[in-house]
Design an enzyme around this catalytic site. Sequence first.
Site, PDB file in Angstrom:
ATOM      1  N   GLU A  72    -107.194  20.204 105.140  1.00 48.44           N
ATOM      2  CA  GLU A  72    -107.085  20.624 103.747  1.00 48.44           C
ATOM      3  C   GLU A  72    -107.246  22.132 103.576  1.00 48.44           C
ATOM      4  OE1 GLU A  72    -109.825  18.672 101.113  1.00 48.44           O
ATOM      5  OE2 GLU A  72    -109.474  20.122  99.506  1.00 48.44           O
ATOM      6  N   SER A  74    -106.239  22.224  96.945  1.00 43.56           N
ATOM      7  CA  SER A  74    -106.322  21.007  96.171  1.00 43.56           C
ATOM      8  C   SER A  74    -105.934  21.371  94.739  1.00 43.56           C
ATOM      9  CB  SER A  74    -107.762  20.484  96.217  1.00 43.56           C
ATOM     10  OG  SER A  74    -107.833  19.183  95.690  1.00 43.56           O
ATOM     11  N   ARG A  91    -110.111  29.337 105.163  1.00 40.81           N
ATOM     12  CA  ARG A  91    -109.343  28.358 105.948  1.00 40.81           C
ATOM     13  C   ARG A  91    -107.931  28.871 106.250  1.00 40.81           C
ATOM     14  NH1 ARG A  91    -111.019  22.215 103.961  1.00 40.81           N
ATOM     15  NH2 ARG A  91    -113.218  22.414 104.554  1.00 40.81           N
ATOM     16  N   ARG A  97    -121.353  26.349  98.625  1.00 42.24           N
ATOM     17  CA  ARG A  97    -121.523  24.894  98.649  1.00 42.24           C
ATOM     18  C   ARG A  97    -122.602  24.504  99.648  1.00 42.24           C
ATOM     19  NH1 ARG A  97    -115.184  22.847  98.065  1.00 42.24           N
ATOM     20  NH2 ARG A  97    -114.782  24.200  96.256  1.00 42.24           N
ATOM     21  N   ARG A 150    -116.095  24.718 107.551  1.00 37.56           N
ATOM     22  CA  ARG A 150    -117.066  24.194 106.577  1.00 37.56           C
ATOM     23  C   ARG A 150    -118.310  25.061 106.580  1.00 37.56           C
ATOM     24  NH1 ARG A 150    -116.685  19.356 104.190  1.00 37.56           N
ATOM     25  NH2 ARG A 150    -115.163  18.645 105.719  1.00 37.56           N
TER      26      ARG A 150
END
Length: 427
Positions: free
Chosen positions: A349, A352, A390, A262, A277
């Site tokens: 988070e 999801s 994560r 990403r 991130r």
Amino acid sequence: MLDIKWIRENTDAVDLNMKKRGAEPVSSYILSLDEKRRDVMGRLQELQSQRNKISKEVGQAKAKGEDASHLFESMKTIGPEVKKLEEEERALQTELKDFVATLPNILDAAVPEGKDDTENVEVRRWGTPRTLNFEPKAHYDLGEDLGQLDFETAAKISGSRFAWSSGDLARLERALAMFMLDTHTEQNGFTEVNPPVLVTPQTMYGTGQLPKFGDDAFYTNDERDLMLTPTAEVSLTNYMADRIVQESDLPIKFCAWTPCFRKEAGSAGRDTRGLIRVHQFNKVEMVQIVHPEKSNEALQFMLGCAEDILQKLNLPYRVLNLCTGDMGFGSEQTFDLEVWLPAQNTYREISSCSKCGDFQARRMNGRFKDKDGKNHFVHTLNGSGLAVGRTLVAVMENYQNEDGSITVPDVLKPYMGGKEIIKAVSK
RNA sequence: GGAGAUGUGGCCGAGCGGUUUAAGGCGCACGCCUGGAAAGCGUGUUGGGGGCAACCCCUCGCAGGUUCGAAUCCUGUCAUCUCCGCCA
């Protein structure tokens, strides 16, 4: 992709949905475009019909050895006219489709109203954050002090937002992935897949990354414009691209452990340190292809699968029902899992889980054949199970000890060769 | 990277530029026949779009082109297979 026929008959619902997502109404524009297109199409088909008829007459005349040249006269005018209308129709069709492809999915009625991520609704919490009698270290400090996380080296090799882990910590991440995969395949009925992570733009379009979110993805300079997938959802879901399966084949459940890429455009300044991130991270993804009636059930099931991983790791988390303003482009309804991070003193988070209805199936033309032989679009769902990088962060911070070492969670010990504690490597 | 071969309904497989509106077969579904079944016979069976409907249009890997007319001819492209080279 929304169904143009459905839009025609539900203009109010379309505009209301846009409003809920904080966007402008679109139905009148679509309707006028659609009307124009159907008008052109009608005239085109009339001419094509004439052409077919005359063409057949020519064939019959020739078969009898008769002269057919008098029939060519009218054909000579029809030909160019057909071509003109074809081009017109194609242009309108493209314009319409390109526009509809930018519209987000219709939100489920169960999605709570809210303007942004601050208004997501907490559904439940699991576990109690451990009370530490020392100041918890952030995972990046822990990792660097252990000599097994090295952001400097990563930056030298690739620039900012990349990571280099080594030794027991690298193995711990692999252990997490293997534990997740084993759980999903052996306990939850998913089939493990090793999909490509380099895909065509068409594939990215199928799941909804394109045309709107191209800026978030890494492209290659390959002549086919191959792109790096931001999640295995893209590859796994596109299994259904241009495919018709039997109703009895459903549900199809895939999981995969892949790197994800990403750009993180627009997140400058946020989470600049550490593994939270980064441009490249590993994730175990779950994808389900289901019968339309099983969508809701499948979403709850998948959410349960993701929660189960956190529970087995004994990591405290909470479940959020995402509100209208925070929902992703292709999703009808989404539940996020947020894991407790002691150093940040907050939940972050880690998963999801979304159901997409027939939104993606329509884009990629993925269908099933029912008992009567009729084809229908499948419903698709995806969920992280979990974001491995994560999860590593969460394990490090929640299982840290005062001396900076990290206790290996029980379920991971078999994957760590029985190792109980990760300690600093001697320098 | 080089050379060659092949792409036609769920599958196999025909298809001299014009009754191809895609033959034939297999499979599948339904019906007839049967005490029941098999065999046999008959009917149906790509997918999409438009129309209240009758019905019409598109679809032979994909995209262009030639032609009054393209599954068929031309160009490009993609995929698969074989051989050579290179390579983990």
